[in-house]
Design an enzyme around this catalytic site. Sequence first.
Site, short mmCIF file in Angstrom:
data_model
loop_
_atom_site.label_atom_id
_atom_site.label_comp_id
_atom_site.label_asym_id
_atom_site.label_seq_id
_atom_site.Cartn_x
_atom_site.Cartn_y
_atom_site.Cartn_z
CG ASP A 111 -1.96 1.10 1.16
OD1 ASP A 111 -3.04 0.82 0.62
OD2 ASP A 111 -1.69 2.21 1.64
CG ASN A 119 -5.61 10.71 -5.74
OD1 ASN A 119 -5.04 10.79 -6.82
ND2 ASN A 119 -6.07 9.56 -5.26
CG ASP A 128 -5.53 8.10 -12.47
OD1 ASP A 128 -5.77 7.58 -11.37
OD2 ASP A 128 -6.41 8.57 -13.22
CD GLU A 154 -4.48 3.99 -1.36
OE1 GLU A 154 -4.65 4.36 -0.18
OE2 GLU A 154 -5.37 4.05 -2.23
#
Length: 233
Positions: A111, A119, A128, A154
Amino acid sequence: PLTAHLLLGRRLGGLSSGLYLAIAAGLFLWRFGVDSVVEAPGATANIAAVTVWTYLFSYFYEASRESAERQLSQQALTDSLTGLPNRAQLEQSFRRLANAGAYPVSVLMLDLDHFKCINDDYGHATGDAVLREVGRTLSEHTRSQDVACRLGGEEFCVLLAHTDNGAARQLAERLREAIEALRCRHNDCVLYLTASIGVASSTGPGEQLDPMLHIADEKLYQAKSSGRNRVVG
């Protein structure tokens, strides 16, 4: 030929169509003789042309349909953003390894740390781009027999065949270092990443994927709560 290709597929349909056409040609010559072919070459050419066209149309139509079917199947097993396998393909790969007896088997749950901030601060397009870069890094730093996939968001997972817990932790550490060394550039932004990784292993048959993922997820949570950017196995 059209019916044979639709029912039997390109290979068997092609073979059965060829056999059918050979028998039909033999029956034609037996019924009308070679003299009829010589006396009416135009009619014979029309029959041959229609037959060949029908066969080729059936063959290439079936080839196109099979190609489209393979593409759809591949899309159903692939994460559209990163190009990595998705959860469905991970499950298929695990079953294949289990059936082949490829033990010990390990899974890594990975992770990205503080990904939500990327973001929020830089936008989802940058997020992205980061995920695609991490996916490429996982593909480059795993072996050909390993399966690196994106589970969602993620979160990534790597399935390792013939790998015990010690070797899995070593590989996880190399992946952690590779991600930490990344310099993701997007829209004039340079982003530094870290990742937390949990490791779970199985040494024999009978183990299921979901319990292993659950254990690896618990180890991942321990890595997060211990300060992030580390491996727990």
